[in-house]
Design a protein around this motif. Structure first.
Motif, PDB file in Angstrom:
ATOM      1  N   LEU A 285      39.543  29.418  48.607  1.00 42.72           N
ATOM      2  CA  LEU A 285      40.065  28.422  47.631  1.00 42.72           C
ATOM      3  C   LEU A 285      40.407  29.855  45.986  1.00 42.72           C
ATOM      4  O   LEU A 285      39.312  30.947  46.043  1.00 42.72           O
ATOM      5  N   SER A 286      41.483  29.777  45.269  1.00 43.50           N
ATOM      6  CA  SER A 286      41.630  30.612  44.140  1.00 43.50           C
ATOM      7  C   SER A 286      41.266  30.288  43.523  1.00 43.50           C
ATOM      8  O   SER A 286      40.748  28.805  43.311  1.00 43.50           O
ATOM      9  N   LEU A 319      28.113  35.295  16.646  1.00 49.65           N
ATOM     10  CA  LEU A 319      29.475  35.765  16.577  1.00 49.65           C
ATOM     11  C   LEU A 319      30.252  35.418  17.077  1.00 49.65           C
ATOM     12  O   LEU A 319      32.189  35.592  16.563  1.00 49.65           O
ATOM     13  N   HIS A 320      30.893  34.493  17.618  1.00 49.58           N
ATOM     14  CA  HIS A 320      31.534  33.322  18.077  1.00 49.58           C
ATOM     15  C   HIS A 320      32.564  33.793  18.656  1.00 49.58           C
ATOM     16  O   HIS A 320      33.911  34.088  18.005  1.00 49.58           O
ATOM     17  N   ARG A 321      32.304  34.422  19.763  1.00 54.14           N
ATOM     18  CA  ARG A 321      33.021  35.402  20.669  1.00 54.14           C
ATOM     19  C   ARG A 321      33.358  34.454  21.492  1.00 54.14           C
ATOM     20  O   ARG A 321      32.489  34.540  22.061  1.00 54.14           O
ATOM     21  N   PHE A 322      34.804  34.352  22.343  1.00 52.97           N
ATOM     22  CA  PHE A 322      34.916  33.524  23.724  1.00 52.97           C
ATOM     23  C   PHE A 322      35.413  34.977  24.413  1.00 52.97           C
ATOM     24  O   PHE A 322      36.258  35.813  24.419  1.00 52.97           O
ATOM     25  N   VAL A 323      35.059  35.032  26.033  1.00 54.57           N
ATOM     26  CA  VAL A 323      35.434  35.086  26.521  1.00 54.57           C
ATOM     27  C   VAL A 323      36.281  35.131  27.654  1.00 54.57           C
ATOM     28  O   VAL A 323      35.796  34.310  28.263  1.00 54.57           O
ATOM     29  N   LYS A 324      36.601  35.899  27.933  1.00 51.97           N
ATOM     30  CA  LYS A 324      38.385  35.287  29.119  1.00 51.97           C
ATOM     31  C   LYS A 324      37.986  35.305  30.206  1.00 51.97           C
ATOM     32  O   LYS A 324      37.050  36.416  30.738  1.00 51.97           O
ATOM     33  N   PRO A 325      37.946  34.644  31.223  1.00 46.94           N
ATOM     34  CA  PRO A 325      37.265  34.708  32.425  1.00 46.94           C
ATOM     35  C   PRO A 325      38.494  35.905  33.212  1.00 46.94           C
ATOM     36  O   PRO A 325      39.308  36.691  33.110  1.00 46.94           O
ATOM     37  N   VAL A 326      38.023  35.485  34.551  1.00 46.60           N
ATOM     38  CA  VAL A 326      38.604  36.779  35.771  1.00 46.60           C
ATOM     39  C   VAL A 326      39.609  35.331  36.699  1.00 46.60           C
ATOM     40  O   VAL A 326      38.802  34.372  36.853  1.00 46.60           O
ATOM     41  N   PHE A 327      40.066  36.337  37.857  1.00 41.62           N
ATOM     42  CA  PHE A 327      41.239  35.557  38.594  1.00 41.62           C
ATOM     43  C   PHE A 327      40.487  35.640  39.851  1.00 41.62           C
ATOM     44  O   PHE A 327      40.888  37.076  40.520  1.00 41.62           O
ATOM     45  N   PHE A 328      39.882  34.943  40.625  1.00 39.36           N
ATOM     46  CA  PHE A 328      39.696  35.162  42.151  1.00 39.36           C
ATOM     47  C   PHE A 328      41.015  34.476  42.927  1.00 39.36           C
ATOM     48  O   PHE A 328      41.180  33.907  42.980  1.00 39.36           O
ATOM     49  N   GLN A 329      41.672  35.887  43.735  1.00 30.48           N
ATOM     50  CA  GLN A 329      42.536  35.604  44.200  1.00 30.48           C
ATOM     51  C   GLN A 329      43.153  34.844  46.093  1.00 30.48           C
ATOM     52  O   GLN A 329      42.457  36.083  46.320  1.00 30.48           O
ATOM     53  N   GLY A 330      42.572  34.346  46.385  1.00 27.29           N
ATOM     54  CA  GLY A 330      42.220  33.468  47.371  1.00 27.29           C
ATOM     55  C   GLY A 330      43.560  32.612  48.317  1.00 27.29           C
ATOM     56  O   GLY A 330      44.320  33.608  48.112  1.00 27.29           O
ATOM     57  N   GLY A 331      43.663  31.992  49.039  1.00 23.53           N
ATOM     58  CA  GLY A 331      44.894  31.853  49.565  1.00 23.53           C
ATOM     59  C   GLY A 331      45.553  29.572  49.733  1.00 23.53           C
ATOM     60  O   GLY A 331      46.625  29.407  49.799  1.00 23.53           O
ATOM     61  N   SER A 332      44.099  28.984  48.302  1.00 24.80           N
ATOM     62  CA  SER A 332      44.486  28.179  47.891  1.00 24.80           C
ATOM     63  C   SER A 332      45.741  27.762  47.294  1.00 24.80           C
ATOM     64  O   SER A 332      46.747  26.433  47.201  1.00 24.80           O
ATOM     65  N   CYS A 333      46.453  29.158  45.844  1.00 29.01           N
ATOM     66  CA  CYS A 333      47.259  28.549  45.860  1.00 29.01           C
ATOM     67  C   CYS A 333      48.190  29.031  46.499  1.00 29.01           C
ATOM     68  O   CYS A 333      49.799  28.475  45.341  1.00 29.01           O
TER      69      CYS A 333
END
Length: 396
Positions: A285-286, A319-333
């Motif tokens: 799963l991506s 602080l009101h800080r939004f933390v960016k996510p990351v992308f995990f590359q699987g095969g479903s995409c």
């Protein structure tokens, strides 16, 4: 049997108050040489002495403990976040006191907060929201993670940037040539609707209408979600989807297969949360990962800074800080992805980063790979330079 200060004093041949002054940091008028101090500390180590935490705190020393409130370990994502806090706290030489209860009355909240504070933590991490009367009891440095009030206003230090996650999913699906998408969730009017906002932002930047991103709200349907999803794929031409969490995505994979829909050839999908089981699905799963390692490290660093500065109480500026996510590359995409060596694993894992760090792309790198490209005629297309693996083979 617990080793006492008197036993250490007898071993070295000094008084008990002198041993207490050395080991517990208690104040006193006695003078002691460096050699005698070392002798006392050496005897304590040899006898296996465990310091009295209460005595040390009373003398003004740090407890080296941090409280975490609202760690609902029955919820998968919060249990993973708590595990990351445990792992990263050790790097700062701190231990955690974990409040694992979740559903309780305001009175029970106040009782549990009071019990935790009696253990003299140096600071506290608050996950989510505490009742005002319970929050008012906490007069030590705090960091608040993902706190929303009833009106949707944010009053915390750190939040996962859900809109950025939806945007990343949208850019990636567009890069594979998709033009009609589905967003599957429980309900839109919740904190997680930001994912849909980000997904539609990617569609708008590609010059596509909002109507080409269709939301399925499970709580708003009179018919089963499964039938509605099949209808959108077969009759409306939706060829991809973002699932609001990895559990929904993982359940969708075998369902689609049973109904003759291949993933990703007929329908590409991306999950959300970055759960460790993502690589065990077929295809892998991506998913958009919440970056719990980054979040927990940042929260601990901020808390230690506030402890150092003695910033206490519930009125600490947030602080009101939004933390960016990351992308995990699987095969479903639609990206190529080899299945994992399942039988070769020695143990389970909680974090995808443990074994598959090479498949994780940071937000900054992801945007650089997927950023929209402006053509001379003013049209916008999607950068596909990141991928040689578009299985659909369609033009943008």
């Amino acid at each position: 049997m617990r080793v006492t200060l008197q036993q250490i004093a007898d071993r070295v041949g000094v008084s008990r108050p002198l041993v207490s002054m050395v080991l517990n940091g208690s104040k006193g008028s006695m003078r002691i040489s460096d050699s005698r101090r070392e002798e006392i500390e050496s005897a304590a180590r040899e006898l296996g002495y465990i310091p009295n935490l209460t005595a040390q705190v009373l003398s003004g020393k740090a407890s080296r403990a941090i409280a975490i409130f609202n760690a609902n370990v029955t919820q998968y994502s919060l249990s993973v976040l708590t595990a990351q806090f445990l792992r990263n706290a050790a790097k700062f030489n701190y231990q955690l006191l974990i409040d694992t209860s979740f559903r309780r009355t305001d009175e029970e909240y106040c009782r549990d907060v009071g019990n935790m504070l009696r253990r003299s933590p140096d600071g506290a991490i608050i996950l989510g929201q505490l009742p005002p009367q319970a929050l008012a009891l906490i007069q030590i440095p705090t960091v608040v993670f993902q706190q929303y009030d009833l009106f949707g206003c944010r009053n915390g230090d750190f939040y996962p940037d859900l809109a950025a996650g939806g945007y990343m999913a949208g850019l990636h699906l567009l890069s594979h040539g998709h033009r009609k998408a589905v967003y599957v969730c429980t309900r839109i009017h919740s904190q997680t609707h930001d994912k849909l906002t980000g997904l539609r932002q990617a569609w708008r930047e590609a010059g596509l209408p909002d109507e080409d991103v269709i939301a399925i709200e499970a709580m708003q349907l009179s018919e089963p979600v499964e039938g509605h999803l099949l209808s959108l794929i077969r009759e409306k031409g939706c060829s991809c989807g973002l699932m609001s969490n990895d559990f929904v995505a993982a359940r969708a994979l075998p369902f689609l297969r049973r109904n003759g829909i291949r993933v990703p050839e007929d329908f590409a999908l991306i999950g959300y949360d970055g759960n460790a089981f993502a690589y065990l699905t077929d295809p892998p799963l991506s998913t958009i990962s919440q970056s719990y390692d980054i979040l927990s490290s940042a929260a601990l660093e901020l808390l230690l800074e506030r402890i150092e500065k003695k910033e206490s109480g519930c009125d600490i500026p947030r602080l009101h800080r939004f933390v960016k996510p990351v992308f995990f590359q699987g095969g479903s995409c639609g990206c190529p992805c080899e299945p994992p060596p399942v039988l070769g694993w020695s143990r389970d894992m909680l974090f995808l980063e443990e074994r598959f760090g090479d498949r994780i792309v940071t937000y900054e790198d992801f945007i650089a790979q997927h950023k929209p490209i402006k053509k001379k005629n003013g049209e916008t297309t999607i950068n596909r330079s990141h991928s040689k693996n578009n299985q659909r083979g369609e033009a943008p």
